[in-house]
Design a protein around this motif. Structure first.
Motif, PDB file in Angstrom:
ATOM      1  N   VAL A  39      34.053  30.480  39.499  1.00 14.44           N
ATOM      2  CA  VAL A  39      33.851  31.784  38.877  1.00 14.44           C
ATOM      3  C   VAL A  39      34.651  32.819  39.668  1.00 14.44           C
ATOM      4  CG1 VAL A  39      32.133  33.475  38.133  1.00 14.44           C
ATOM      5  CG2 VAL A  39      31.518  31.036  38.271  1.00 14.44           C
ATOM      6  N   GLY A  40      35.591  33.490  39.015  1.00 16.26           N
ATOM      7  CA  GLY A  40      36.440  34.466  39.688  1.00 16.26           C
ATOM      8  C   GLY A  40      36.011  35.891  39.398  1.00 16.26           C
ATOM      9  N   GLN A  41      35.726  36.635  40.445  1.00 10.58           N
ATOM     10  CA  GLN A  41      35.252  38.016  40.280  1.00 10.58           C
ATOM     11  C   GLN A  41      36.079  38.958  41.141  1.00 10.58           C
ATOM     12  OE1 GLN A  41      31.203  38.851  41.593  1.00 10.58           O
ATOM     13  NE2 GLN A  41      31.056  40.630  40.245  1.00 10.58           N
ATOM     14  N   SER A  42      36.488  40.086  40.561  1.00  6.89           N
ATOM     15  CA  SER A  42      37.166  41.157  41.287  1.00  6.89           C
ATOM     16  C   SER A  42      36.327  42.413  41.161  1.00  6.89           C
ATOM     17  CB  SER A  42      38.569  41.393  40.721  1.00  6.89           C
ATOM     18  OG  SER A  42      39.222  42.456  41.379  1.00  6.89           O
ATOM     19  N   VAL A  43      35.972  43.006  42.302  1.00  5.66           N
ATOM     20  CA  VAL A  43      35.105  44.178  42.321  1.00  5.66           C
ATOM     21  C   VAL A  43      35.571  45.146  43.402  1.00  5.66           C
ATOM     22  CG1 VAL A  43      32.993  43.113  41.421  1.00  5.66           C
ATOM     23  CG2 VAL A  43      33.524  42.905  43.834  1.00  5.66           C
ATOM     24  N   LEU A  82      36.847  38.917  45.094  1.00  6.30           N
ATOM     25  CA  LEU A  82      37.953  39.634  45.714  1.00  6.30           C
ATOM     26  C   LEU A  82      37.757  41.134  45.574  1.00  6.30           C
ATOM     27  CD1 LEU A  82      41.060  37.571  44.482  1.00  6.30           C
ATOM     28  CD2 LEU A  82      39.959  37.462  46.727  1.00  6.30           C
ATOM     29  N   ASP A  83      38.274  41.879  46.527  1.00  3.24           N
ATOM     30  CA  ASP A  83      38.194  43.334  46.518  1.00  3.24           C
ATOM     31  C   ASP A  83      39.395  43.911  45.771  1.00  3.24           C
ATOM     32  OD1 ASP A  83      38.681  45.875  49.062  1.00  3.24           O
ATOM     33  OD2 ASP A  83      37.662  46.039  47.133  1.00  3.24           O
ATOM     34  N   ASP A  84      39.138  44.839  44.853  1.00  2.00           N
ATOM     35  CA  ASP A  84      40.254  45.519  44.186  1.00  2.00           C
ATOM     36  C   ASP A  84      40.288  47.020  44.464  1.00  2.00           C
ATOM     37  OD1 ASP A  84      38.413  46.753  42.357  1.00  2.00           O
ATOM     38  OD2 ASP A  84      38.486  44.975  41.085  1.00  2.00           O
ATOM     39  N   GLY A  85      39.330  47.533  45.253  1.00  2.00           N
ATOM     40  CA  GLY A  85      39.346  48.945  45.611  1.00  2.00           C
ATOM     41  C   GLY A  85      39.261  49.889  44.431  1.00  2.00           C
ATOM     42  N   TYR A  86      38.770  49.431  43.294  1.00  2.00           N
ATOM     43  CA  TYR A  86      38.668  50.207  42.055  1.00  2.00           C
ATOM     44  C   TYR A  86      40.058  50.611  41.548  1.00  2.00           C
ATOM     45  CZ  TYR A  86      36.109  53.087  38.658  1.00  2.00           C
ATOM     46  OH  TYR A  86      35.563  53.608  37.507  1.00  2.00           O
ATOM     47  N   ARG A  90      45.349  46.309  41.147  1.00  3.25           N
ATOM     48  CA  ARG A  90      44.858  45.253  42.024  1.00  3.25           C
ATOM     49  C   ARG A  90      43.922  44.308  41.275  1.00  3.25           C
ATOM     50  NH1 ARG A  90      42.524  47.895  47.397  1.00  3.25           N
ATOM     51  NH2 ARG A  90      42.053  45.678  47.804  1.00  3.25           N
ATOM     52  N   ALA A  91      43.121  44.849  40.359  1.00  9.52           N
ATOM     53  CA  ALA A  91      42.247  43.995  39.554  1.00  9.52           C
ATOM     54  C   ALA A  91      43.077  43.033  38.712  1.00  9.52           C
ATOM     55  CB  ALA A  91      41.347  44.847  38.663  1.00  9.52           C
ATOM     56  N   ASP A  92      44.174  43.529  38.146  1.00 11.17           N
ATOM     57  CA  ASP A  92      45.088  42.684  37.372  1.00 11.17           C
ATOM     58  C   ASP A  92      45.651  41.568  38.252  1.00 11.17           C
ATOM     59  OD1 ASP A  92      48.108  42.119  36.630  1.00 11.17           O
ATOM     60  OD2 ASP A  92      47.152  42.776  34.774  1.00 11.17           O
ATOM     61  N   ALA A  93      46.122  41.930  39.440  1.00 16.07           N
ATOM     62  CA  ALA A  93      46.676  40.929  40.357  1.00 16.07           C
ATOM     63  C   ALA A  93      45.607  39.927  40.781  1.00 16.07           C
ATOM     64  CB  ALA A  93      47.277  41.614  41.579  1.00 16.07           C
ATOM     65  N   ASN A  94      44.387  40.411  41.028  1.00 18.46           N
ATOM     66  CA  ASN A  94      43.301  39.510  41.412  1.00 18.46           C
ATOM     67  C   ASN A  94      42.949  38.542  40.290  1.00 18.46           C
ATOM     68  OD1 ASN A  94      43.096  40.649  43.929  1.00 18.46           O
ATOM     69  ND2 ASN A  94      41.274  41.869  43.474  1.00 18.46           N
ATOM     70  N   ALA A  95      42.949  39.046  39.056  1.00 17.13           N
ATOM     71  CA  ALA A  95      42.654  38.170  37.914  1.00 17.13           C
ATOM     72  C   ALA A  95      43.674  37.039  37.830  1.00 17.13           C
ATOM     73  CB  ALA A  95      42.647  38.983  36.618  1.00 17.13           C
ATOM     74  N   ARG A  96      44.945  37.377  38.018  1.00 15.73           N
ATOM     75  CA  ARG A  96      45.993  36.350  37.975  1.00 15.73           C
ATOM     76  C   ARG A  96      45.831  35.355  39.126  1.00 15.73           C
ATOM     77  NH1 ARG A  96      49.912  38.228  34.385  1.00 15.73           N
ATOM     78  NH2 ARG A  96      49.614  40.440  33.853  1.00 15.73           N
ATOM     79  N   LYS A  97      45.519  35.875  40.314  1.00 19.62           N
ATOM     80  CA  LYS A  97      45.349  35.002  41.471  1.00 19.62           C
ATOM     81  C   LYS A  97      44.155  34.070  41.287  1.00 19.62           C
ATOM     82  CE  LYS A  97      44.254  34.976  46.407  1.00 19.62           C
ATOM     83  NZ  LYS A  97      45.015  33.722  46.600  1.00 19.62           N
ATOM     84  N   LEU A  98      43.057  34.626  40.833  1.00 14.65           N
ATOM     85  CA  LEU A  98      41.842  33.820  40.673  1.00 14.65           C
ATOM     86  C   LEU A  98      42.067  32.691  39.671  1.00 14.65           C
ATOM     87  CD1 LEU A  98      39.320  36.782  40.704  1.00 14.65           C
ATOM     88  CD2 LEU A  98      39.286  34.866  42.321  1.00 14.65           C
ATOM     89  N   LEU A  99      42.643  33.013  38.524  1.00 13.38           N
ATOM     90  CA  LEU A  99      42.905  31.964  37.530  1.00 13.38           C
ATOM     91  C   LEU A  99      43.975  31.005  38.025  1.00 13.38           C
ATOM     92  CD1 LEU A  99      42.761  34.050  34.219  1.00 13.38           C
ATOM     93  CD2 LEU A  99      41.054  32.431  35.080  1.00 13.38           C
ATOM     94  N   GLY A 100      44.984  31.523  38.710  1.00 11.81           N
ATOM     95  CA  GLY A 100      46.028  30.659  39.246  1.00 11.81           C
ATOM     96  C   GLY A 100      45.526  29.710  40.313  1.00 11.81           C
ATOM     97  N   ASP A 101      44.483  30.147  41.031  1.00 14.47           N
ATOM     98  CA  ASP A 101      43.897  29.306  42.080  1.00 14.47           C
ATOM     99  C   ASP A 101      42.787  28.408  41.563  1.00 14.47           C
ATOM    100  OD1 ASP A 101      45.615  30.394  43.908  1.00 14.47           O
ATOM    101  OD2 ASP A 101      44.144  31.697  44.871  1.00 14.47           O
ATOM    102  N   GLY A 102      42.586  28.374  40.242  1.00 12.78           N
ATOM    103  CA  GLY A 102      41.663  27.385  39.694  1.00 12.78           C
ATOM    104  C   GLY A 102      40.365  27.894  39.133  1.00 12.78           C
ATOM    105  N   ALA A 103      40.185  29.211  39.021  1.00  8.65           N
ATOM    106  CA  ALA A 103      38.947  29.719  38.437  1.00  8.65           C
ATOM    107  C   ALA A 103      38.830  29.275  36.983  1.00  8.65           C
ATOM    108  CB  ALA A 103      38.892  31.242  38.526  1.00  8.65           C
ATOM    109  N   ASP A 104      37.615  28.926  36.584  1.00  7.08           N
ATOM    110  CA  ASP A 104      37.365  28.505  35.200  1.00  7.08           C
ATOM    111  C   ASP A 104      37.091  29.690  34.284  1.00  7.08           C
ATOM    112  OD1 ASP A 104      37.376  25.495  35.307  1.00  7.08           O
ATOM    113  OD2 ASP A 104      35.867  25.900  36.854  1.00  7.08           O
ATOM    114  N   LEU A 105      36.730  30.821  34.847  1.00  8.83           N
ATOM    115  CA  LEU A 105      36.508  32.035  34.061  1.00  8.83           C
ATOM    116  C   LEU A 105      36.581  33.237  34.975  1.00  8.83           C
ATOM    117  CD1 LEU A 105      32.767  32.826  33.373  1.00  8.83           C
ATOM    118  CD2 LEU A 105      33.427  30.929  34.883  1.00  8.83           C
TER     119      LEU A 105
END
Length: 381
Positions: A39-43, A82-86, A90-105
């Motif tokens: 589960v990939g989360q950016s906050v 992951l932290d995106d600092g609002y 950064r949230a966009d980059a984190n979403a790509r990283k999380l899915l690229g690193d294997g997150a299922d959602l």
């Protein structure tokens, strides 16, 4: 609200350090024992909305840890935060990283613009976004089938607030919002609600710079219109600055706020000046132990260093919805099957509180509660 303002700030600082240490660094995550649903989360663990992001993320992790401790689950959960600092970039980059690193959602992105960015990444990569916090209502239409919502829409919150104003004879309504996706979405939602209820449009509206105290121009515009109530679509720091400045001008009307403002951080920012402020809430009171989901949450809180809050409870509920989808779908659930699993979940009772991931207009309005704050931060219904 039993914690003091100093205790709340100290707790937020501790949670932020822990979250960054465990989840925010660039190092690879440890491989789980057996396959888990990732589960990939950016906050925002830092920055303008960190108090809200920290609480929401901590509540989600609280449930995930409890879920993984159970012996009857078909598949464990691995929560990567992951932290995106609002910052939506950064949230966009984190979403790509999380899915690229294997997150299922993707899960629980906080902020209107950050949720919009995450939804676009999820759509492009064939993934889903579950439980965005403060997403714009345009992520709820049929063109966004990859997004599943746990909280009611901004339109539902707006309708509830405007309807309340109409009931008590407050017809002169003004709106102030942050100059961001959230503020613009809030204004649009209020304008729709006024039109639907056959009321006059806002007597005035203004945008203010996001996450700051530069509110003088907005105070002048709204003050000149002499509204009976001001509805705000902004984070707590901007909200607090506006309320203080308006009251200094002698304004004696009401202030109402979307739930995204965050009651605890707003109290930290305003102190006793929070008296009489109304906030929309989309989950039960985090201290209402008579509700089974809240009782479950409080039991989990007892074994942690957290204090109850609306944002933390919402994160807990969102994670429980995910856990229920895993329980029903079985051990084969993966990215390819997430959309189907969530689509078939329908309306789910998470413990005396029902969630509909595909709620239509007004379907979730009943879950919204308008609460008034006293000078010492207590919630009055």
């Amino acid at each position: 609200m039993t914690a003091t303002r100093r205790q709340w700030l100290a707790q937020a600082s501790v949670l932020g350090a822990a979250a960054l240490c465990l989840h925010g660094g660039p190092a690879a995550w440890a491989a789980p024992a057996g396959r888990k649903l990732v589960v990939g989360q950016s906050v925002p663990l830092t920055g303008a909305a960190s108090e809200i992001g920290l609480a929401f993320a901590a509540g989600a992790k609280l449930y995930v840890d409890a879920f993984n401790d159970r012996s009857d689950i078909p598949l464990g959960l691995e929560l990567r935060q992951l932290d995106d600092g609002y910052d939506p970039a950064r949230a966009d980059a984190n979403a790509r990283k999380l899915l690229g690193d294997g997150a299922d959602l993707l899960f629980g992105f906080v902020g209107t613009d950050s949720a919009t960015a995450a939804a676009a990444v999820a759509r492009k990569q064939g993934a889903v976004l579950l439980a965005p916090f403060a997403a714009a209502d345009n992520l709820r239409d049929g063109s966004q089938p990859q997004v599943f919502h746990v909280r009611p829409s901004m339109a539902d919150e707006a309708f509830k607030m405007v309807q309340h104003c109409a009931t008590i004879g407050q017809t002169r309504i003004a709106v102030v919002g942050e100059d961001s996706g959230m503020g613009r979405a809030g204004l649009a939602a209020i304008e729709r609600a006024l039109k639907e209820l056959k009321m006059a449009p806002p007597v005035a509206s203004a945008f203010v710079p996001a996450s700051g105290a530069n509110v003088d121009a907005a105070v002048a515009v709204l003050g000149a219109a002499k509204p009976q109530v001001v509805i705000q679509a902004a984070l707590f720091d901007t909200t607090a600055a506006f309320i203080r400045q308006m009251r200094k001008t002698g304004y004696g009307g009401a202030f109402m706020n979307f739930s995204v403002v965050g009651i605890n951080p707003l109290y930290v920012a305003l102190g006793k000046d929070i008296r009489g402020v109304v906030v929309s809430q989309v989950v039960p009171s985090p201290r209402s132990a008579a509700t089974p989901i809240v009782r479950e949450y409080l039991d989990a809180i007892d074994n942690s260093d957290q204090s109850p809050s609306y944002e933390s409870l919402e994160g807990f509920i969102a994670a429980k919805v995910l856990g229920e989808s895993v329980r029903r779908a079985g051990p084969g659930l993966n990215r390819a099957g997430m959309a189907r699993a969530l689509s078939t979940l329908g309306e789910v009772d998470v413990g005396g509180f029902r969630v509909n991931l595909r709620a239509g207009v007004r379907d979730s309005a009943w879950t919204i509660d308008l609460v008034t704050l006293t000078a010492d931060g207590r919630v009055v219904r």
